[in-house]
Design a protein around this motif. Structure first.
Motif, PDB file in Angstrom:
ATOM      1  N   ARG A 225      26.899  -6.666 -15.555  1.00  0.00           N
ATOM      2  CA  ARG A 225      27.366  -5.667 -15.321  1.00  0.00           C
ATOM      3  C   ARG A 225      25.803  -4.524 -16.159  1.00  0.00           C
ATOM      4  O   ARG A 225      25.078  -3.943 -14.908  1.00  0.00           O
ATOM      5  N   THR A 226      25.818  -5.027 -16.500  1.00  0.00           N
ATOM      6  CA  THR A 226      24.445  -4.958 -17.781  1.00  0.00           C
ATOM      7  C   THR A 226      23.479  -5.066 -17.164  1.00  0.00           C
ATOM      8  O   THR A 226      22.255  -4.117 -16.654  1.00  0.00           O
ATOM      9  N   ARG A 227      23.003  -6.576 -16.441  1.00  0.00           N
ATOM     10  CA  ARG A 227      21.825  -7.059 -15.506  1.00  0.00           C
ATOM     11  C   ARG A 227      21.991  -5.824 -14.173  1.00  0.00           C
ATOM     12  O   ARG A 227      20.960  -5.329 -13.022  1.00  0.00           O
ATOM     13  N   LEU A 228      23.254  -6.069 -13.813  1.00  0.00           N
ATOM     14  CA  LEU A 228      23.239  -4.666 -12.010  1.00  0.00           C
ATOM     15  C   LEU A 228      22.625  -3.436 -12.774  1.00  0.00           C
ATOM     16  O   LEU A 228      21.988  -2.936 -11.539  1.00  0.00           O
ATOM     17  N   GLU A 229      23.147  -2.947 -13.490  1.00  0.00           N
ATOM     18  CA  GLU A 229      22.732  -1.807 -14.320  1.00  0.00           C
ATOM     19  C   GLU A 229      21.060  -1.439 -14.683  1.00  0.00           C
ATOM     20  O   GLU A 229      20.454  -0.160 -14.070  1.00  0.00           O
ATOM     21  N   ALA A 230      20.267  -3.046 -15.274  1.00  0.00           N
ATOM     22  CA  ALA A 230      19.099  -2.509 -14.999  1.00  0.00           C
ATOM     23  C   ALA A 230      17.900  -2.954 -14.058  1.00  0.00           C
ATOM     24  O   ALA A 230      16.776  -3.080 -14.170  1.00  0.00           O
ATOM     25  N   PHE A 231      19.014  -3.097 -12.869  1.00  0.00           N
ATOM     26  CA  PHE A 231      18.731  -4.170 -11.720  1.00  0.00           C
ATOM     27  C   PHE A 231      18.008  -3.098 -10.988  1.00  0.00           C
ATOM     28  O   PHE A 231      18.214  -1.761 -10.362  1.00  0.00           O
ATOM     29  N   ALA A 232      16.212  -2.872 -10.449  1.00  0.00           N
ATOM     30  CA  ALA A 232      15.641  -1.958  -9.813  1.00  0.00           C
ATOM     31  C   ALA A 232      15.985  -1.395  -8.155  1.00  0.00           C
ATOM     32  O   ALA A 232      15.409  -2.186  -7.362  1.00  0.00           O
ATOM     33  N   ARG A 233      16.943  -1.276  -7.995  1.00  0.00           N
ATOM     34  CA  ARG A 233      18.095  -1.435  -6.936  1.00  0.00           C
ATOM     35  C   ARG A 233      19.253  -0.500  -6.314  1.00  0.00           C
ATOM     36  O   ARG A 233      19.615  -0.483  -7.755  1.00  0.00           O
ATOM     37  N   PRO A 234      19.793   0.644  -5.699  1.00  0.00           N
ATOM     38  CA  PRO A 234      20.309   1.226  -6.135  1.00  0.00           C
ATOM     39  C   PRO A 234      22.238   0.781  -6.199  1.00  0.00           C
ATOM     40  O   PRO A 234      21.893  -0.316  -5.351  1.00  0.00           O
ATOM     41  N   ARG A 235      22.643   1.490  -6.479  1.00  0.00           N
ATOM     42  CA  ARG A 235      23.957   1.181  -6.724  1.00  0.00           C
ATOM     43  C   ARG A 235      24.620   2.106  -5.579  1.00  0.00           C
ATOM     44  O   ARG A 235      24.165   3.208  -6.303  1.00  0.00           O
ATOM     45  N   GLY A 236      25.737   1.655  -5.005  1.00  0.00           N
ATOM     46  CA  GLY A 236      26.207   2.860  -3.757  1.00  0.00           C
ATOM     47  C   GLY A 236      27.919   2.593  -3.960  1.00  0.00           C
ATOM     48  O   GLY A 236      28.342   2.359  -4.673  1.00  0.00           O
ATOM     49  N   SER A 237      27.710   3.676  -3.835  1.00  0.00           N
ATOM     50  CA  SER A 237      29.184   3.836  -4.074  1.00  0.00           C
ATOM     51  C   SER A 237      30.473   3.825  -3.062  1.00  0.00           C
ATOM     52  O   SER A 237      29.818   2.762  -1.904  1.00  0.00           O
ATOM     53  N   GLN A 238      31.411   4.104  -3.685  1.00  0.00           N
ATOM     54  CA  GLN A 238      32.212   3.726  -2.054  1.00  0.00           C
ATOM     55  C   GLN A 238      32.312   4.809  -0.532  1.00  0.00           C
ATOM     56  O   GLN A 238      32.480   4.098   0.147  1.00  0.00           O
ATOM     57  N   ALA A 239      32.056   5.792  -1.254  1.00  0.00           N
ATOM     58  CA  ALA A 239      31.362   6.216  -0.004  1.00  0.00           C
ATOM     59  C   ALA A 239      30.028   5.455   1.201  1.00  0.00           C
ATOM     60  O   ALA A 239      31.045   5.627   2.007  1.00  0.00           O
ATOM     61  N   VAL A 240      29.208   4.781   0.446  1.00  0.00           N
ATOM     62  CA  VAL A 240      28.870   4.042   1.231  1.00  0.00           C
ATOM     63  C   VAL A 240      29.114   2.894   1.419  1.00  0.00           C
ATOM     64  O   VAL A 240      28.853   2.451   2.603  1.00  0.00           O
ATOM     65  N   TRP A 241      29.727   2.255   0.600  1.00  0.00           N
ATOM     66  CA  TRP A 241      30.322   1.035   1.091  1.00  0.00           C
ATOM     67  C   TRP A 241      30.902   1.557   2.650  1.00  0.00           C
ATOM     68  O   TRP A 241      31.599   0.926   3.606  1.00  0.00           O
ATOM     69  N   GLU A 242      32.138   2.135   2.041  1.00  0.00           N
ATOM     70  CA  GLU A 242      32.739   3.102   3.580  1.00  0.00           C
ATOM     71  C   GLU A 242      32.466   3.045   4.893  1.00  0.00           C
ATOM     72  O   GLU A 242      32.896   2.188   6.373  1.00  0.00           O
ATOM     73  N   LEU A 243      31.684   3.563   4.414  1.00  0.00           N
ATOM     74  CA  LEU A 243      30.572   4.437   6.104  1.00  0.00           C
ATOM     75  C   LEU A 243      30.112   2.493   6.200  1.00  0.00           C
ATOM     76  O   LEU A 243      29.889   2.132   7.878  1.00  0.00           O
ATOM     77  N   ALA A 244      29.231   2.105   5.848  1.00  0.00           N
ATOM     78  CA  ALA A 244      28.928   0.470   6.480  1.00  0.00           C
ATOM     79  C   ALA A 244      30.190  -0.454   6.994  1.00  0.00           C
ATOM     80  O   ALA A 244      29.999  -1.220   7.751  1.00  0.00           O
ATOM     81  N   ARG A 245      31.476   0.387   6.335  1.00  0.00           N
ATOM     82  CA  ARG A 245      32.626  -0.984   6.621  1.00  0.00           C
ATOM     83  C   ARG A 245      33.057  -0.941   7.814  1.00  0.00           C
ATOM     84  O   ARG A 245      33.223  -1.050   8.945  1.00  0.00           O
ATOM     85  N   VAL A 246      32.938   1.183   8.452  1.00  0.00           N
ATOM     86  CA  VAL A 246      33.502   1.750   9.866  1.00  0.00           C
ATOM     87  C   VAL A 246      32.628   1.725  10.438  1.00  0.00           C
ATOM     88  O   VAL A 246      32.613   1.074  11.737  1.00  0.00           O
ATOM     89  N   GLU A 247      31.345   1.460  10.565  1.00  0.00           N
ATOM     90  CA  GLU A 247      29.910   1.324  10.846  1.00  0.00           C
ATOM     91  C   GLU A 247      30.124  -0.635  11.565  1.00  0.00           C
ATOM     92  O   GLU A 247      29.813  -0.587  13.411  1.00  0.00           O
ATOM     93  N   ALA A 248      30.740  -1.427  10.583  1.00  0.00           N
ATOM     94  CA  ALA A 248      30.721  -2.847  11.122  1.00  0.00           C
ATOM     95  C   ALA A 248      32.207  -3.422  11.672  1.00  0.00           C
ATOM     96  O   ALA A 248      32.151  -4.461  12.051  1.00  0.00           O
ATOM     97  N   GLY A 249      32.954  -1.807  11.903  1.00  0.00           N
ATOM     98  CA  GLY A 249      34.383  -2.501  12.581  1.00  0.00           C
ATOM     99  C   GLY A 249      35.280  -3.195  11.851  1.00  0.00           C
ATOM    100  O   GLY A 249      35.832  -3.422  12.485  1.00  0.00           O
TER     101      GLY A 249
END
Length: 369
Positions: A225-249
């Motif tokens: 988790r420490t490595r991920l939190e220091a990572f230079a990429r965004p952390r996605g929220s559950q709302a983003v995951w849900e949207l991507a899941r719906v788009e993927a059907g």
């Protein structure tokens, strides 16, 4: 695969018509994404995003573990090599969904299974009822493992940038550098992130968006988790995951399907979760009868509209007939208001329907990439 809240009374089956003794479920309108969520959403198609994974794990281990699990799920576990996995579904004897899951084969006699948290108790009850403990042991491992997801167009390269070293796909593919991109779907293997040994699973959970499930022992989770939190990429929220899941059907249990759903109604056959050539398993008769001799009377379809479509709303066709209900619903920055709905099979893609006074168009899932 994150935990979902349907926003409906647990006493009301999804898709039930309201009657004298059954109040109509509350309508739930999708919320707009925050600016950070919009950035993460677009990053999925430019680079990669990481998510906290709301998964619970169990295991089956023993000399008859493969045979035992094969008799309880829709996919053919016996065909899994060590280092491979699959999407599968557990059913009631009448062929209704108990839960869907990711199955990965760790060794000749050990398999790990991941599913949404609210599905695990029902799965454990089913497995312990039917699996002889002298032949295979079923274990609840929800406290043992912590899970994250890393998905996006550049997921393979980003996993390497994250510091995953010494990775080996147990199915035989070397995971060094860009070769992670060559792993077949559902391949998995071990790697090191920071000071932790993790398991990487190339799981097609978001349709054509590539990505990996990252699994670590709970005692080593802080390092990951420490490595991920220091990572230079965004952390996605559950709302983003849900949207991507719906788009993927991709349907979620408790939202798009429930204990009243036949697997083919939720398109689990087209998602590769069902084998029609394997031997007997619990609920097979219903699934096979639909596949070989008939059809289901309803399907999970996509809806597009100009205004938000609330979850639990009824779907009305051009003649004024009630033909289904909205399940998942989202506001897509690319596609606008979209939803997944369980509708009668005669409502073909391209048809115009009405949801809470708003016109919507029925489309095939997944939504356009």
């Amino acid at each position: 695969m994150s935990e979902h809240n349907s926003g409906m009374s647990s006493a009301t089956p999804i898709g039930a018509l309201p009657g004298a003794d059954t109040p109509a479920p509350a309508l739930v309108y999708p919320a707009s994404l925050s600016p950070d969520d919009v950035e993460a959403y677009h990053a999925l198609r430019r680079d990669a995003v990481w998510f906290d994974g709301e998964l619970h794990w169990s295991s089956i281990e023993g000399p008859k573990a493969i045979d035992a699990l094969n008799g309880l799920v829709t996919n053919d576990v016996s065909q899994l090599a060590v280092g491979m996995g699959q999407h599968a579904v557990a059913l009631t004897p009448k062929g209704k969904v108990v839960c869907d899951m990711t199955v990965v084969r760790i060794s000749d006699e050990r398999l790990m299974l991941a599913m949404l948290p609210h599905c695990l108790p029902a799965w454990l009850d089913l497995a312990r009822k039917y699996i002889n403990p002298r032949l295979a042991k079923v274990a609840d491992e929800r406290e043992r493992w912590v899970t994250w997801m890393l998905y996006g167009t550049n997921a393979s390269l980003v996993i390497t940038d994250l510091g995953a070293t010494s990775g080996v796909a147990e199915s035989g593919a070397d995971s060094a550098g860009s070769e992670l991109a060559e792993w077949p779907a559902w391949s998995h293997g071990v790697a090191d992130i920071a000071s932790a040994r993790v398991r990487l699973i190339r799981a097609p959970l978001l349709g054509t968006l590539p990505g990996f499930v990252i699994v670590a022992e709970a005692g080593e989770a802080d390092a990951v988790r420490t490595r991920l939190e220091a990572f230079a990429r965004p952390r996605g929220s559950q709302a983003v995951w849900e949207l991507a899941r719906v788009e993927a059907g991709r349907p979620a249990f408790g939202v798009d399907m429930d204990e009243n759903t036949i697997p083919q109604e939720a398109n689990l056959d087209t998602l590769g979760a069902i084998s029609f050539t394997k031997g007997c398993y619990t609920g097979q008769e219903t699934v096979a009868r639909v596949h070989f001799r008939g059809h289901v009377n309803r399907h999970l379809r996509g809806l597009t509209a100009a205004a938000p479509l609330p979850r639990s709303a009824r779907v009305i066709d051009a003649t004024g007939k009630d033909v289904g209900d909205v399940r998942s619903s989202a506001l897509s920055p690319r596609l606008g208001p979209i939803a997944m709905a369980m509708v009668r099979r005669e409502v073909a893609p391209g048809a115009t329907v009405t949801v809470e006074g708003e016109e919507a168009t029925v489309v095939e899932l997944p939504f356009p990439g």
